[in-house]
Design a protein around this motif. Structure first.
Motif, short mmCIF file in Angstrom:
data_model
loop_
_atom_site.label_atom_id
_atom_site.label_comp_id
_atom_site.label_asym_id
_atom_site.label_seq_id
_atom_site.Cartn_x
_atom_site.Cartn_y
_atom_site.Cartn_z
N PRO A 28 -27.12 -142.44 -1.12
CA PRO A 28 -26.94 -141.28 -0.25
C PRO A 28 -28.07 -141.17 0.77
O PRO A 28 -29.25 -141.23 0.43
CB PRO A 28 -26.96 -140.10 -1.23
N LEU A 29 -27.67 -141.02 2.05
CA LEU A 29 -28.64 -140.99 3.14
C LEU A 29 -29.24 -139.60 3.30
O LEU A 29 -28.71 -138.60 2.81
CB LEU A 29 -27.97 -141.42 4.44
N ASN A 30 -30.34 -139.53 4.02
CA ASN A 30 -31.05 -138.29 4.24
C ASN A 30 -30.18 -137.29 4.98
O ASN A 30 -29.81 -137.53 6.14
CB ASN A 30 -32.32 -138.57 5.04
N PRO A 31 -29.81 -136.15 4.36
CA PRO A 31 -28.90 -135.21 5.03
C PRO A 31 -29.48 -134.61 6.30
O PRO A 31 -28.74 -134.31 7.23
CB PRO A 31 -28.64 -134.15 3.96
N SER A 32 -30.80 -134.43 6.35
CA SER A 32 -31.39 -133.86 7.57
C SER A 32 -31.28 -134.84 8.72
O SER A 32 -31.09 -134.43 9.88
CB SER A 32 -32.85 -133.49 7.32
N GLU A 33 -31.37 -136.15 8.44
CA GLU A 33 -31.19 -137.16 9.48
C GLU A 33 -29.74 -137.17 9.95
O GLU A 33 -29.45 -137.22 11.15
CB GLU A 33 -31.58 -138.54 8.94
N ILE A 34 -28.81 -137.15 9.00
CA ILE A 34 -27.38 -137.21 9.34
C ILE A 34 -26.97 -136.00 10.16
O ILE A 34 -26.37 -136.12 11.23
CB ILE A 34 -26.54 -137.29 8.06
N ASN A 35 -27.28 -134.81 9.67
CA ASN A 35 -26.86 -133.60 10.37
C ASN A 35 -27.65 -133.34 11.64
O ASN A 35 -27.24 -132.56 12.49
CB ASN A 35 -26.96 -132.39 9.42
N GLY A 36 -28.79 -134.02 11.77
CA GLY A 36 -29.56 -133.91 13.00
C GLY A 36 -29.15 -134.91 14.06
O GLY A 36 -29.74 -134.96 15.13
N GLY A 37 -28.13 -135.72 13.74
CA GLY A 37 -27.65 -136.70 14.70
C GLY A 37 -28.36 -138.04 14.64
O GLY A 37 -28.06 -138.94 15.42
N GLY A 38 -29.30 -138.19 13.69
CA GLY A 38 -30.00 -139.46 13.57
C GLY A 38 -29.32 -140.39 12.59
O GLY A 38 -28.34 -140.03 11.94
N TRP A 39 -29.86 -141.61 12.49
CA TRP A 39 -29.25 -142.62 11.62
C TRP A 39 -30.25 -143.20 10.63
O TRP A 39 -29.92 -144.09 9.87
CB TRP A 39 -28.66 -143.75 12.46
N GLY A 40 -31.45 -142.70 10.63
CA GLY A 40 -32.45 -143.27 9.74
C GLY A 40 -32.37 -142.67 8.35
O GLY A 40 -31.82 -141.60 8.13
N SER A 41 -32.94 -143.37 7.39
CA SER A 41 -33.07 -142.85 6.04
C SER A 41 -34.11 -143.69 5.33
O SER A 41 -34.31 -144.86 5.64
CB SER A 41 -31.75 -142.89 5.28
N ALA A 42 -34.79 -143.10 4.37
CA ALA A 42 -35.90 -143.77 3.71
C ALA A 42 -35.51 -144.42 2.39
O ALA A 42 -36.38 -144.76 1.59
CB ALA A 42 -37.04 -142.78 3.48
N ASN A 43 -34.21 -144.58 2.13
CA ASN A 43 -33.77 -145.21 0.88
C ASN A 43 -34.41 -146.58 0.69
O ASN A 43 -34.44 -147.39 1.62
CB ASN A 43 -32.26 -145.38 0.85
N GLU A 44 -34.87 -146.84 -0.51
CA GLU A 44 -35.41 -148.15 -0.87
C GLU A 44 -34.40 -148.90 -1.73
O GLU A 44 -33.73 -148.30 -2.58
CB GLU A 44 -36.73 -147.99 -1.63
N PHE A 45 -34.28 -150.20 -1.52
CA PHE A 45 -33.34 -151.00 -2.30
C PHE A 45 -34.06 -151.58 -3.52
O PHE A 45 -35.04 -152.31 -3.37
CB PHE A 45 -32.75 -152.14 -1.47
N PRO A 46 -33.59 -151.29 -4.74
CA PRO A 46 -34.27 -151.80 -5.93
C PRO A 46 -33.74 -153.19 -6.32
O PRO A 46 -32.58 -153.35 -6.70
CB PRO A 46 -33.92 -150.76 -7.00
#
Length: 537
Positions: A406-424
């Motif tokens: 799940p991506l960062n909701p503040s980024e999504i709803n703010g119109g951005g595409w970034g997210s800080a998810n790390e892949f394990p």
């Protein structure tokens, strides 16, 4: 998907930096050398920075194809259905899922090139540096050798100081797994202990996890090349080594099975997870370099009218979806601070698709939704994801979608595409399940009072799943699927359990047994006479 995965081959000194700026314009690029040979006439070229070597990991996390595609699309976890002309991509996804690939397959060729480029870079560090840098290079080379051994069954090898004209030697699968184990054991003393902040770097716990994985799969890699699908004989001594290394990892009190499954994957998993051992971060890391953004994990599956607007691509299979209990948090869960803002739950999505609730807004296609958050397709009808999809012909709502990161909701709803998810790459729950499997396969030492059943039920209790009354190998594979889906483990697991070639929904007949190993690309056979095509191809 409108942009087929592309592979760009750069000179040997080049390094990979993936920059993903938009879900709607995602075009992952693998930038890696095509050879493990140095470019100089003689002697080793200058070793790259350790950060540049870590950046070779980006090819594993920077897009939905190649290594990830080979490990997941060939299994019962996901497939790439064609929707009209979308996602046809010259049949690349169908061939992976239907096991009809050959030595000319584009993603097989690109994965081979990328892994061999990583072997070149890691060899320069492993053989020309000292101390911690050398140990990191050894760990990373062992990891890329493990992936190459697992996927292709042969591993090219040449010293860092070899002349440019020297033809690389080729390690057989049996020799490769021995070399991997030896190199990891040599690296461990100089590596730091895991402490959470160094999760993007090589640590003792990361090396022990890979050692456990190497010993667990050793029977597969020691199998005769003419019968790669087994049956396999798992030596008790190897299973005891799995248990030994799993116990060493478990002794680090910084690691524990997370009390909430989705803390391991959502946008703040870098700080929320208590079990991610070795990860790839997005953005910059002082030692591990620049990482790849994981927005593609959502974009490759979601519909155009979800938020973020996505590619309407991959789906999971109904039979895999049905392997979960209804209350299992890994199947689906309302995510606080996310579902109420973006709409979807975490996990597997089926039925009416949801977006942000917009009280008073009219019914319309797109991200806005109706007053209760329901979304609509491009024709204005309710967007309802169906249980089933075809590999060939589909509507825009066909198939169960996936929301593993799940991506960062503040980024999504703010119109951005970034997210800080790390892949394990490695998680503590995997380590625990490896111990359970080693005990089940005949390990006799280091149980410390635990049984396969107690280990599995401890994990299930934290996932809101009911306790099992017994654990068989079949049940353990199913548990690994539920716990580790879309983390790049499924193909390797299914092969070890002897079911990789078994029929699935869209592949009604068993595939040829030799397909448990991918072919060496045709063009690579012509460049190195020491390479021989794998049995059956």
């Amino acid at each position: 998907m409108k942009n087929l995965i592309k592979s760009y081959i750069l000179p040997a000194a080049a390094v990979s930096v993936l920059a993903i700026s938009s879900c709607s314009k995602l075009d992952p690029k693998l930038e890696a050398p095509n050879s493990i040979a140095p470019t100089q006439a003689s002697g080793a070229p200058t070793a790259p920075s350790i950060a540049a070597v870590y950046e070779q990991l980006n090819q594993l996390t920077g897009g939905q194809g190649n290594w990830f595609g080979l490990q997941e699309h060939s299994t019962d976890e996901i497939m790439g259905p064609t929707r009209g002309t979308d996602w046809d991509d010259f049949g690349t996804w169908r061939r992976l899922h239907l096991h009809t690939w050959g030595p000319d397959h584009n993603q097989i060729n690109d994965t081979w090139n990328g892994l061999n480029g990583a072997l070149f870079q890691t060899t320069l560090i492993a053989e020309t540096k000292t101390g911690l840098e050398k140990a990191e290079g050894q760990f990373l080379r062992a990891y890329f050798r493990f992936l190459t051994c697992d996927i292709f069954g042969q591993v090219q090898s040449r010293p860092a100081t070899a002349a440019a004209s020297a033809i690389p030697d080729v390690l057989t699968r049996s020799a490769a797994i021995d070399a991997i184990i030896a190199e990891l054991e040599a690296a461990v003393p100089a590596l730091p202990a895991y402490n959470g902040t160094n999760r993007a770097q090589a640590t003792k716990e990361a090396a022990w996890t890979l050692l456990a994985k190497a010993y667990l799969n050793k029977a597969v890699y020691k199998q005769a090349p003419t019968s790669p699908a087994g049956p396999y004989t798992f030596a008790a001594a190897d299973m005891n080594k799995v248990i030994e290394y799993a116990n060493l990892v478990a002794a680090n009190t910084s690691l524990a099975i997370d009390s909430y499954y989705w803390d391991n994957f959502k946008w703040d998993n870098g700080t929320a997870s208590s079990e991610n051992i070795f990860v790839r971060k997005p953005g910059g890391d002082a030692r591990a370099g620049n990482g790849a953004n994981l927005v593609w994990q959502t974009c490759q599956s979601w519909h155009y009218n979800q938020r973020p607007s996505s590619w309407n691509g991959f789906v999971t299979l109904a039979q895999f979806y049905d392997s979960f209990e209804g209350n299992d948090v890994r199947k689906s869960d309302t995510l606080a601070g996310y579902t109420n803002l973006v709409g979807p739950t975490a996990g597997l999505l089926v039925g009416q698709a949801r977006g942000p609730v917009k009280p008073g807004s009219p019914k319309e296609p797109g991200n806005v939704g109706d007053p209760i958050g329901n979304l609509f397709d491009r024709s204005g009808n309710p967007l309802v994801f169906t249980r089933n999809a075809s590999i060939f012909f589909n509507g825009e709502a066909s198939g169960i979608r996936v929301n593993k990161f799940p991506l960062n909701p503040s980024e999504i709803n703010g119109g951005g595409w970034g997210s800080a998810n790390e892949f394990p790459f490695f998680r503590f729950s995997d380590v625990r399940l490896m111990k359970a499997e080693a005990l089940l396969r005949g390990g006799t030492t280091g149980a410390n009072g635990e049984t396969p059943l107690s280990i599995v039920n401890d994990l299930r209790s934290k996932r809101r799943a009911t306790a099992l009354g017994s654990v068989t190998l079949t049940a353990l594979l199913a548990e690994r699927g539920r716990e580790l889906y879309l983390e790049g483990h499924r193909r390797t697991d299914m092969i070890r359990f002897g079911v990789f070639n078994a029929p699935v929904e869209e592949r009604p007949n068993a595939s040829d047994a030799y397909k448990v190993v991918y072919p060496i690309p045709t063009i690579s056979l012509s460049s190195n006479p020491n390479l021989k095509q794998n049995f059956g191809y």
